[in-house]
Design an enzyme around this catalytic site. Structure first.
Site, PDB file in Angstrom:
ATOM      1  N   SER A 125      39.650  45.538  39.542  1.00 39.69           N
ATOM      2  CA  SER A 125      40.618  44.919  38.622  1.00 39.69           C
ATOM      3  C   SER A 125      39.979  44.762  37.254  1.00 39.69           C
ATOM      4  CB  SER A 125      41.050  43.546  39.136  1.00 39.69           C
ATOM      5  OG  SER A 125      41.803  42.856  38.159  1.00 39.69           O
ATOM      6  N   TYR A 138      39.881  35.558  42.838  1.00 41.70           N
ATOM      7  CA  TYR A 138      40.232  36.976  42.758  1.00 41.70           C
ATOM      8  C   TYR A 138      39.246  37.729  41.855  1.00 41.70           C
ATOM      9  CZ  TYR A 138      43.172  41.088  41.769  1.00 41.70           C
ATOM     10  OH  TYR A 138      43.656  42.377  41.624  1.00 41.70           O
TER      11      TYR A 138
END
Length: 235
Positions: A125, A138
């Site tokens: 990400s 995350y």
């Protein structure tokens, strides 16, 4: 070269686009997902459960042959102030996004080592590059995936296996739209488009195209790289 590819999280979103692209490129594609698509060679498996992964891969090998390509696209997001993240939730996000990669890579490596050829692509990400408030669990998991990618590339390069990561930027998926509805993006999708150098939101197909290249024979001299696909948002 026609090979067997496994895509985790391959039943929806970015994983689905990757599966469709690899299939269009002539690969034999199997998907592992909590909610399988119902198409041929779509298997139900929780990437945090090694027994489920091993069982699904046994079926893949029986039906399609040894695994030569692995794309780890299964993921789980999370939005919460750091002080409000319970450890159980922290652990679950780490389990899916990081430990799932650990399990799947370990499970397919024997096939690649025996063949002397393999391609692994981990979907991380762009938040691991830039940081993102309210997503500490995350971001931590995806940053670890980038580090794991580099370590594996060094270890298994001599065996003919490349390992790279693709951190998507602002990609138009159901997950993104749900975050927009909850006003968790710091503005609307249109607001972010205006702040993106190429002036558009990314598409799952953009990520799929990068993966298609990285798993190709032509990308054999590329390993340990973090290939950002983000429209210039992170450089």
């Amino acid at each position: 070269m026609t090979t067997t590819a496994v895509v985790t999280g391959g039943a929806s979103g970015i994983g689905l686009a990757i599966s469709e692209r690899l299939r269009a490129d002539g690969h034999r594609v199997a998907t592992l997902d909590l909610n399988p698509s119902g198409e041929a060679h779509s298997y139900k498996a929780d990437v945090t459960d090694r027994d489920q992964i091993d069982a699904a891969l046994a079926e893949v090998r029986a039906n399609l042959g040894p695994v030569a390509i692995l794309v780890n696209a299964a993921g789980m997001d999370g939005f919460k102030r750091f002080t409000e993240i319970g450890f159980d939730r922290w652990q679950r996000v780490i389990d899916v996004n990081l430990n799932g990669v650990f399990h799947c890579v370990q499970a397919v490596l024997p096939d690649m080592l025996e063949a002397g050829w393999g391609r692994i692509v981990n979907i991380s990400s762009s938040s691991a590059q830039s940081g993102q408030q309210y997503m500490a669990h995350y971001v931590a998991a995806k940053a670890a995936v980038n580090g794991l990618t580099k370590a594996l590339a060094l270890e298994f390069g001599p065996a003919g296996i490349t390992v790279n990561a693709v951190p998507p930027g602002f990609i138009d998926t159901p997950m993104l739209r749900r975050a927009e509805e909850r006003e968790l993006l710091g503005g609307t999708v249109e607001d972010h488009i205006r702040r993106t150098p190429v002036r558009r939101v990314g598409r799952p197909e953009d990520i799929a195209a990068a993966c298609a290249f990285l798993v190709s024979e032509e990308a054999g001299y590329i390993t340990g790289q973090i290939l950002g696909v983000n429209g210039g948002r992170n450089t």
